[in-house]
Design an enzyme around this catalytic site. Structure first.
Site, PDB file in Angstrom:
ATOM      1  N   ILE A  98       2.932   2.571  13.615  1.00 42.79           N
ATOM      2  CA  ILE A  98       2.650   1.180  14.181  1.00 42.79           C
ATOM      3  C   ILE A  98       4.012   0.565  14.385  1.00 42.79           C
ATOM      4  CG2 ILE A  98       2.309   0.327  11.911  1.00 42.79           C
ATOM      5  CD1 ILE A  98      -0.158  -1.438  13.183  1.00 42.79           C
ATOM      6  N   ASP A 100       5.286  -3.519  14.247  1.00 42.35           N
ATOM      7  CA  ASP A 100       4.784  -4.581  13.885  1.00 42.35           C
ATOM      8  C   ASP A 100       5.902  -5.455  14.258  1.00 42.35           C
ATOM      9  OD1 ASP A 100       3.112  -6.372  12.561  1.00 42.35           O
ATOM     10  OD2 ASP A 100       3.699  -5.675  10.693  1.00 42.35           O
TER      11      ASP A 100
HETATM   12  P1  IMP Z   1       7.617  -3.372  11.068  1.00 40.84           P
HETATM   13  O1  IMP Z   1       8.855  -2.861  10.522  1.00 40.84           O
HETATM   14  O2  IMP Z   1       7.189  -4.708  10.811  1.00 40.84           O
HETATM   15  O3  IMP Z   1       7.524  -2.913  12.733  1.00 40.84           O
HETATM   16  O4  IMP Z   1       6.657  -2.473  10.362  1.00 40.84           O
HETATM   17  C1  IMP Z   1       6.392  -1.173  10.521  1.00 40.84           C
HETATM   18  C2  IMP Z   1       5.991  -0.310   9.271  1.00 40.84           C
HETATM   19  O5  IMP Z   1       4.924  -1.392   8.707  1.00 40.84           O
HETATM   20  C3  IMP Z   1       4.912   0.586   9.782  1.00 40.84           C
HETATM   21  O6  IMP Z   1       5.693   1.702   9.679  1.00 40.84           O
HETATM   22  C4  IMP Z   1       3.877   0.660   8.627  1.00 40.84           C
HETATM   23  O7  IMP Z   1       4.153   1.430   7.623  1.00 40.84           O
HETATM   24  C5  IMP Z   1       3.645  -0.611   8.096  1.00 40.84           C
HETATM   25  N1  IMP Z   1       2.689  -1.705   8.604  1.00 40.84           N
HETATM   26  C6  IMP Z   1       2.677  -2.352   9.796  1.00 40.84           C
HETATM   27  N2  IMP Z   1       1.388  -3.097   9.877  1.00 40.84           N
HETATM   28  C7  IMP Z   1       0.652  -2.392   9.297  1.00 40.84           C
HETATM   29  C8  IMP Z   1      -0.891  -2.233   9.163  1.00 40.84           C
HETATM   30  O8  IMP Z   1      -1.579  -3.010   9.779  1.00 40.84           O
HETATM   31  N3  IMP Z   1      -1.260  -1.476   8.272  1.00 40.84           N
HETATM   32  C9  IMP Z   1      -0.418  -0.476   7.444  1.00 40.84           C
HETATM   33  N4  IMP Z   1       0.588  -0.507   7.621  1.00 40.84           N
HETATM   34  C10 IMP Z   1       1.314  -1.262   8.505  1.00 40.84           C
END
Ligand code: IMP
Ligand code: MG
Length: 172
Positions: A98, A100
């Site tokens: 994902i 995010d």
């Molecule tokens: P970012 O660095 O904020 O883009 O987060 C990415 C990581 O956060 C992903 O690889 C997931 O492991 C975790 N993550 C983000 N959103 C979710 C969610 O809704 N459920 C579970 N894990 C999430």
């Protein structure tokens, strides 16, 4: 009836096949190293590569952590372990569960670019586009999803629920 966001097993499998076909179109006859981001991407990666025939598939992994046992990102990305294959001069596709805030993928993209791949693209199953904090987009996206905490199909909450074969919103 409770309304909880869900992506069914069937919808996910159909989408994974679509992404596999796009990748086959883009890399037909070439060799590609698929780098799975552990732990979350392990199921998506496994399903994705099993749908790819027209590309020479190599697999590697990288592991980062940022979340801890929380549903909010800490904003700090820690490299737990790096890739082991030589990526120089190779086509690389980074595979993540994902996207995010984008902090994790921005960090990983910069890290992998330093290894001088021939090309570097990003494939994500889910895109929580409303939450982006840094400007980064994936080249292959399965589903654009709402800003809800999702589990299943590799995604966890405190290491649980990764084995659920579909994606669902976690509610208290
Ligand atoms: P970012 O660095 O904020 O883009 O987060 C990415 C990581 O956060 C992903 O690889 C997931 O492991 C975790 N993550 C983000 N959103 C979710 C969610 O809704 N459920 C579970 N894990 C999430
Ligand atoms: Mg996680």
């Amino acid at each position: 009836m409770e309304d909880r966001f869900i992506l069914s097993q069937e919808a996910i499998q159909e989408k994974v096949k679509e992404i596999a076909r796009q990748i086959e179109r883009d890399y037909e006859g070439k060799e590609v190293v698929f780098v799975g981001v552990l732990k979350g991407a392990f199921i998506f990666l496994a399903d994705l590569v099993r749908n790819i025939e027209k590309v020479d598939v190599l697999i590697d992994f990288i592991k980062v952590s940022s979340y801890g046992a929380s549903t909010e990102t800490s904003g700090v990305v820690r490299l737990d372990f790096d890739t082991t294959m030589n990526l120089e001069g190779r086509h690389v596709i980074l595979v993540e569960d994902i996207l995010d805030t984008g902090l994790t993928l921005r960090y990983l993209k910069e890290l992998l670019e330093k290894k001088n791949p021939l090309s570097l693209r990003i494939a994500v199953l889910l895109d929580k586009f409303e939450r982006r904090k840094v400007q980064i987009e994936a080249d292959y996206v399965g589903f654009r999803v709402p800003d809800k905490f999702l589990v299943g199909y590799g995604l966890d909450y405190a290491e649980r629920y990764r084995n659920i074969p579909y994606v669902m919103e976690l509610k208290e």
